[in-house]
Each structure stands twice: as C-alpha cells, then as structure tokens.
Design an enzyme around this catalytic site. Structure first.
Site, PDB file in Angstrom:
ATOM      1  N   GLU A   1      53.722 -22.699 114.859  1.00 48.43           N
ATOM      2  CA  GLU A   1      54.848 -22.474 113.945  1.00 48.43           C
ATOM      3  C   GLU A   1      56.113 -23.169 114.450  1.00 48.43           C
ATOM      4  OE1 GLU A   1      53.265 -21.561 111.641  1.00 48.43           O
ATOM      5  OE2 GLU A   1      52.858 -19.427 111.404  1.00 48.43           O
TER       6      GLU A   1
ATOM      7  N   GLN B   1      49.516  -8.016 135.540  1.00 51.28           N
ATOM      8  CA  GLN B   1      49.824  -7.901 136.968  1.00 51.28           C
ATOM      9  C   GLN B   1      49.798  -6.444 137.426  1.00 51.28           C
ATOM     10  OE1 GLN B   1      50.160 -10.588 138.776  1.00 51.28           O
ATOM     11  NE2 GLN B   1      50.766  -9.718 140.748  1.00 51.28           N
TER      12      GLN B   1
END
Length: 381
Positions: free
Chosen positions: A362, A335
């Site tokens: 995971e 951004q």
C-alpha cells in the site's frame, strides 16, 4: 473528533472480534502452514456485512464509514492479519467500482462482491513499477468496443483465485495522466497467472503475477473516462492504507495479549516474568505505542470520512506509524517469549512474519514519508 466509541461502533467492533475469535483464530496457524485461502470463511464474514463495508447500500453494501472499517479490520486481524488484510484489499477494489463505476457497472458486480461470491484484486504494481507507480507499462490499444491489453502485474494478492482484477493500465502518454482503470474478469482469454509466490508471511492468501497477452477487455469495463486511472488508484490507497494500519494494530494487539498471558505463567529466577519490573516497563511501552497508533488511526479515518484537505497526508502518516509500531510490538512480544516465541505453535512468529510486509505494501513507509514531506513543503510555500 471522538475519543470514545458509540454503542453502534462498539457493536460493530465486537461482532468482528467475536467472528475472528470463533471462525478465524482457531485455524490461522493451520491455514498458514498449508497455504490455505479460506474463501468459505470469508464468505461467512461477508454475510455479516464485511464484504462491502463502505459500499453503498443500494447494491448490497453496509454503507459504513472508514472509521468503522478501521475498527472491523483491527478486530479481524486479532484472529489473523493475513485474512483480515485480504478482506481489506477486496473492500478497497470493490469501493473503486462503487465510487467511479457507472450504475450499470455497480449493479453488475457489486451485489456479488458484497457477498464475496465474487472476489476482487487490486492490480497496480508491476515488475518494473513499484513505488514509482506512475511508470507502469501495462498498455492497452483500442480496437472497436474492446481494449487489447498487454503487460504484467506483480505481487497481486488473491490473483488466480479472485474473479475480478481492478487494473491500472496505460491508455495514453507517459506519466499519471495516461493511466486508466479497467475491470478485468479472470476468465478473459489472454489472462494468465504466475506461480503462487513463496513468501515470508501472508501464506493464507495467494500472491501471483497477472499476465496479459492480447487480452480483449470491453471498453464498457473501464471505470470513468480515460486518464483518471492514477487518481482512482491513489484514492483507493488512502483507504487501503488505513485498513492495513488497522490490520497491523490487530495483529500486534494479539501478540501483546499472548505475551501477557505467557508472562503470567512462565517463571525465571524464582519469579513469574510479570513480576520483573524491567518486563513490566516493556509491556507498558508496547501498550502505550499501540494506543497512540490507534488514536492516530482513528483521527486519520475520521479525516478521510470528512474528505478533509489533509486526509491523504494523515492516511500516509497513520499507515507509516501504525505499521512500524505494529511490527515492533509483535517483535518485542516474540522476544518476551524467549525461545518459545520462535516456535510456530505459539503463534507469535507467524504474526511477526505477517506484519513485516505491512511496512512495504500500500506504498512503502519510505513513500509515506515522501507524501508527508511533499505536503509539508507545499504548505510552507
């Protein structure tokens, strides 16, 4: 508990950071665009001891700690989170052989895994068993000195290019107690691979299904006795969660560094971006969140090294926190670049794409919350 690194730890971190800066970062965008799996570069990293970070030294490992591994994977991820993440998965699968394999199994595979002459994949997830890993359906039937293996694993990092698949299979009844772990070699008849998946990120490592059709695997390739495979898988994931958290921090740190560099050069409304107080506050918050996540990761890694009773909970906490923070910091860095952040050449959008999956693999971050809440509720009884 430590809040400052030792000289040895600084040396290990700087070694990995220098390697990433010289050998990985300059090529990361090209590897992503071409979907290139840089095995030669990873083997060069292995020559520095990164192929078997916490593998015992009698089989060629570096015998370092989980704390050291966190430093290494964060440093490597500053060059490319995708490459660092694959090396972390390779280390996790190799550790499972080191921790649960016989001396014969360890000496058969680990010396070449530590040099990354052999590459390893971790095979737990299936098309119908992701977060509910204990519901896996891949099954084996004993036939003399072999198991006959049928089923499919999904979303397997490195599959088709790796040499060994550390695979969780069902040898018994439903549930976690019926799971065992086999080391399946790539050239085993009856083993095949799906197409290389087209993914949002992680393009510098292949992701494929692994398909087993009457594949005959020696019983001698089983790690430990039958029925402890789920325990082995979960033990591997404690460390794997720390590793992927470290990779998130490294990618996010790189994104923040890129944003700070951009803000020094870019001008708007007659001032450099780094002269606007609102943006100064933004990067201050980003850096603070990263430092908090890093400190938490170090605590969890130290806990796992000590084998504390709450290590699994702390690993889940650190994984959830660091991967959420890592993605958010990278997204904010994009951004701050404005429209340029959306362009591939600036390298920010790749980091955002790479880090998004860390909140999923995971164990999803929702499952991390489940692990933590269960531990808290059990402790309150």
């Amino acid at each position: 508990m430590q809040f400052a690194l030792t000289e040895d730890q600084i040396a290990v971190r700087d070694m990995a950071r220098d390697f990433a800066a010289d050998k990985i970062a300059p090529f990361a965008l090209k590897w992503d665009e071409e979907r290139h799996f840089p095995v030669d570069v990873m083997r060069e990293a292995a020559s520095l001891g990164i192929g078997g970070i916490y593998i015992k030294d009698d089989v060629g490992g570096s015998a370092l700690t989980r704390f050291d591994a966190a430093l290494i994977f964060e440093a490597l991820a500053q060059g490319c989170p995708t490459v660092s993440s694959f090396i972390s998965i390779h280390n996790m699968a190799s550790w499972m052989i080191d921790a649960y394999g016989s001396d014969e199994q360890r000496r058969k595979w680990l010396p070449r895994l530590c040099t990354m002459e052999l590459l390893a994949s971790y095979c737990l997830t299936e098309p119908g068993a992701g977060s509910d890993a204990a519901a896996l359906r891949t099954r084996v039937v004993r036939d003399g000195d072999h198991y006959v293996l049928n089923g499919q694993k999904q979303f397997i990092s490195g599959a088709g290019s790796t040499d060994l698949c550390v695979t969780m299979v069902r040898t018994g009844d439903e549930g976690p107690g019926g799971v065992s772990t086999l080391v399946v070699e790539r050239d085993t008849p009856g083993v095949s691979f799906g197409a290389n998946e087209r993914k949002m990120g992680w393009n510098a490592q292949p992701t494929r299904a692994v398909i087993f059709e009457n594949a005959r695997v020696p019983v001698a390739n089983r790690l430990g006795p039958e029925g402890i495979g789920f325990k082995i898988a979960m033990a591997g994931l404690d460390g794997g969660r720390l590793n992927i958290a470290a990779c998130s921090l490294g990618g996010a740190q790189s994104a923040l560094d890129k944003a700070l560099g951009y803000m020094k050069e870019r001008k708007a409304f007659g001032k450099r971006l780094d002269e606007f107080q609102a943006l100064q506050f933004k990067v201050a918050d980003m850096a603070t969140e990263l430092e908090a996540a890093r400190t938490f990761l170090w605590r969890a890694a130290s806990s796992l090294d000590r084998k504390d009773a709450d290590a699994t909970m702390l690993c889940a906490m650190a994984k959830r926190f660091a991967t959420d923070v890592g993605f958010e910091v990278a997204n904010q860095a994009l951004q701050l670049h404005g429209g340029y952040g959306y362009l591939a050449e600036y390298g920010i959008e790749k980091i955002v794409r790479d880090l998004r999956v860390h909140q999923i693999l995971e164990g999803t971050n929702e499952i991390m919350r489940l692990i933590v809440s269960r531990k808290l509720i059990e402790g309150a009884r």
